[in-house]
Design a protein around this motif. Sequence first.
Motif, mmCIF file in Angstrom:
data_model
loop_
_atom_site.group_PDB
_atom_site.id
_atom_site.type_symbol
_atom_site.label_atom_id
_atom_site.label_comp_id
_atom_site.label_asym_id
_atom_site.label_seq_id
_atom_site.Cartn_x
_atom_site.Cartn_y
_atom_site.Cartn_z
ATOM 1 N N ARG A 27 0.846 -1.187 0.000
ATOM 2 C CA ARG A 27 0.000 0.000 0.000
ATOM 3 C C ARG A 27 0.879 1.232 0.000
ATOM 4 O O ARG A 27 2.070 1.174 0.330
ATOM 5 C CB ARG A 27 -0.898 0.016 1.242
ATOM 6 C CG ARG A 27 -0.107 -0.048 2.530
ATOM 7 C CD ARG A 27 -0.959 0.189 3.764
ATOM 8 N NE ARG A 27 -0.166 0.052 4.973
ATOM 9 C CZ ARG A 27 0.647 0.988 5.441
ATOM 10 N NH1 ARG A 27 0.778 2.126 4.797
ATOM 11 N NH2 ARG A 27 1.355 0.791 6.541
ATOM 12 N N ILE A 28 0.275 2.356 -0.368
ATOM 13 C CA ILE A 28 0.991 3.625 -0.344
ATOM 14 C C ILE A 28 1.459 3.918 1.079
ATOM 15 O O ILE A 28 0.702 3.796 2.040
ATOM 16 C CB ILE A 28 0.093 4.762 -0.845
ATOM 17 C CG1 ILE A 28 -0.246 4.552 -2.326
ATOM 18 C CG2 ILE A 28 0.767 6.112 -0.655
ATOM 19 C CD1 ILE A 28 0.947 4.603 -3.243
ATOM 20 N N GLY A 29 2.725 4.285 1.205
ATOM 21 C CA GLY A 29 3.289 4.600 2.513
ATOM 22 C C GLY A 29 4.015 3.453 3.158
ATOM 23 O O GLY A 29 4.715 3.655 4.156
ATOM 24 N N ALA A 30 3.863 2.232 2.621
ATOM 25 C CA ALA A 30 4.528 1.074 3.216
ATOM 26 C C ALA A 30 6.040 1.189 3.036
ATOM 27 O O ALA A 30 6.528 1.698 2.022
ATOM 28 C CB ALA A 30 4.019 -0.212 2.586
ATOM 29 N N ASN A 31 6.773 0.697 4.022
ATOM 30 C CA ASN A 31 8.231 0.768 3.991
ATOM 31 C C ASN A 31 8.803 -0.638 4.077
ATOM 32 O O ASN A 31 8.346 -1.462 4.881
ATOM 33 C CB ASN A 31 8.734 1.617 5.159
ATOM 34 C CG ASN A 31 10.233 1.811 5.119
ATOM 35 O OD1 ASN A 31 10.972 1.026 5.702
ATOM 36 N ND2 ASN A 31 10.691 2.841 4.437
ATOM 37 N N PHE A 32 9.796 -0.944 3.247
ATOM 38 C CA PHE A 32 10.435 -2.249 3.220
ATOM 39 C C PHE A 32 11.948 -2.073 3.346
ATOM 40 O O PHE A 32 12.498 -1.067 2.904
ATOM 41 C CB PHE A 32 10.117 -2.991 1.918
ATOM 42 C CG PHE A 32 8.648 -3.177 1.670
ATOM 43 C CD1 PHE A 32 7.968 -4.265 2.183
ATOM 44 C CD2 PHE A 32 7.939 -2.240 0.927
ATOM 45 C CE1 PHE A 32 6.605 -4.426 1.965
ATOM 46 C CE2 PHE A 32 6.584 -2.387 0.697
ATOM 47 C CZ PHE A 32 5.926 -3.485 1.221
ATOM 48 N N LEU A 47 7.013 3.062 -0.512
ATOM 49 C CA LEU A 47 6.108 3.170 -1.650
ATOM 50 C C LEU A 47 5.370 4.504 -1.611
ATOM 51 O O LEU A 47 4.268 4.616 -1.091
ATOM 52 C CB LEU A 47 5.105 2.006 -1.635
ATOM 53 C CG LEU A 47 5.698 0.612 -1.837
ATOM 54 C CD1 LEU A 47 4.597 -0.434 -1.859
ATOM 55 C CD2 LEU A 47 6.509 0.542 -3.123
ATOM 56 N N ASP A 48 5.994 5.517 -2.164
ATOM 57 C CA ASP A 48 5.345 6.812 -2.290
ATOM 58 C C ASP A 48 5.276 7.197 -3.768
ATOM 59 O O ASP A 48 5.717 6.448 -4.645
ATOM 60 C CB ASP A 48 6.076 7.878 -1.479
ATOM 61 C CG ASP A 48 7.543 8.023 -1.869
ATOM 62 O OD1 ASP A 48 7.916 7.582 -2.977
ATOM 63 O OD2 ASP A 48 8.319 8.576 -1.071
#
Length: 303
Positions: free
Chosen positions: A31-36, A89-90
Amino acid sequence: MPGNAGPDGLGFAKTGFRELLASDVAAQDLRIGANFAGDRAAAVSRALAEARRTIATMPANYITFPNSDARVFTAAPATPARPGRELTLDGEVLRAFGTLTVPGHVWRTLQRLGVWVEPVLVGEWSRLMRAYGERMGRPVGSGEAEAALAWLDPIRDTQLARIVAQRLLDQGRQVTCVWTGAWIGSGPGTLDIDHCLPWSAWPCGDLWNLLPATPRVNQHLKRDRLPSAAALAGARTSIMAWWSDAWLSDPALQGRFEREAAAALPVPASASFEDIFAGLEWRRLRLRQDQQVQEWQGVRGDL
């Protein structure tokens, strides 16, 4: 598909896609904003690159208007810089993989007729998968394809906003109902978190859409109605004050707030609160026009 590469017939599935299947990345994580970070960041980046390539060479290339060779979609793939050990994810990151242009009239039609378009697409894909299964000697059971294509409904979760509001109260800060200006106490049953744009009409749990309210206003007055233009304008100062107190004080939450707003609202890069509020007003108007959601005129309208 019969004849496609690989033992499972998934010709589009390359390294990144299979790494996602083998890792602990859930669909809800994408999703938008998720960080990996680490290997998961690399897998997501590779999967995005593979998806970009598949979209550009297949559907965007072969879908044309009726009785014409003119393509409906214009794909402009790009190659992003090599990812580091972290990936967020931006908009900037996703745009680096390229763009897909959708004609305005097609976009508006899909928005307004989506309730009919979606079941047709699901039905067609299910029929196609059953046909592939028969040709490969791997029958697809009744309802199996439809279950695989089921949309993951967003989870209605206001816990983070409640935690932030309670933290402000514990610090002796003032938290008010954005719709009435009434002070909210720290005792049980005194705080509700309202979805400004109602969940029933537009299931969005983004931080900008979560606002403190009294239980009376949220549960008995506003409920699942859309704030009118006047009610939203009247709450402008309170909403922007909440955004500032709740999200600007924490760098991690500020970044998430900005990324979610940029993904859901028509706002420019490096948007100010004024830009985001204007985007909220625009989204409210679109919901009103497209879905005819019942409006709430504000507290005075309920008197």
